[in-house]
Design a protein around this motif. Structure first.
Motif: not given
Lengths: 115, 114
Positions: A102, B100-101, A98, A31, A48, A95, A50, A33
């Motif tokens: 995490e 989940q951010k 997700t 992941t 974000q 990370s 994945q 960001y």
């Protein structure tokens, strides 16, 4: 282990020019960001990933910002054309997975000044 | 949408003193994590401490501890025996099971004076 690498560290451009930032996450982190941190504010999530798919880009100004993560590793964030209000620090984080628990690892960011 | 509020833009204490940074948040989720990040002049965000909402026991990491009040939606950070190296921006952050951010507060600039 090596941390999240970002470049350049600083960038100064004039409005309406284009600019690109690069991020290399920690090896094996799925992941990635991109955050925008305007002076005096907390970071705001722009996008974000994945692996090489987009999970959340709801706050990315898509008329001028674009991002890609080819092959699920490195990522590039581009602004075209830049506006004065784009002046900020652009932070990249990664990370392992997700999930709500995490831990995110951050790079040192790119400070962009638009004149 | 989740919001995180830090009401203290700046704080300053003497070295070796104890300081508490405040944070409140708003959410309707039941499962979430709260974090405190430190951002020194190098700009790199460093995780200081984190707390799972389901755990009643307050998290502790050496000189850093939190006071988590779930009903009040409050999550304060206490730094004991403060050191010059603690000088930095401190951000409170929330991460929920839904989006989940990581959502950050506005930050508190902490200065430790010699």
């Amino acid at each position: 282990e090596a941390g999240v690498a970002q470049s350049p560290r600083y960038k100064i451009i004039e409005k309406r020019q284009s600019v690109a930032f690069w991020c290399n996450p920690i090896s094996g982190h799925a992941t990635l960001y991109w955050y925008q941190q305007i002076l005096g504010q907390g970071p705001k999530l722009l996008i974000q990933f994945q692996n090489n798919g987009v999970v959340d880009d709801s706050q990315l100004p898509k008329d001028r910002f674009s991002a890609e993560r080819l092959k699920g590793v490195d990522s590039t964030l581009k602004i075209q054309p830049a506006k004065l209000e784009d002046s900020a620090v652009y932070l990249c984080a990664s990370s392992l997975l997700t999930g709500v628990s995490e831990k995110l690892f951050f790079g040192s960011g790119t400070q962009l000044s638009v004149l | 949408a989740q919001t995180v509020t830090q009401s203290q833009p700046e704080m300053s204490v003497q070295e070796a003193e104890t300081v508490t940074l405040s944070c409140t948040y708003d959410t309707s989720e039941s499962n979430y994590y709260l974090f405190w990040y430190k951002q020194p002049p190098s700009r790199q965000m460093i995780l200081v401490i984190r707390q799972e909402a389901y755990k009643q026991q307050n998290a502790t990491e050496n000189r850093f501890s939190v006071n988590f009040q779930k009903a009040a939606k409050s999550f304060s950070l206490k730094i004991s025996d403060s050191q010059l190296g603690d000088t930095a921006m401190y951000f409170c952050a929330f991460k929920g099971q839904g989006a989940q951010k990581l959502v950050f507060g506005q930050g508190t600039r902490l200065t430790i004076n010699p």
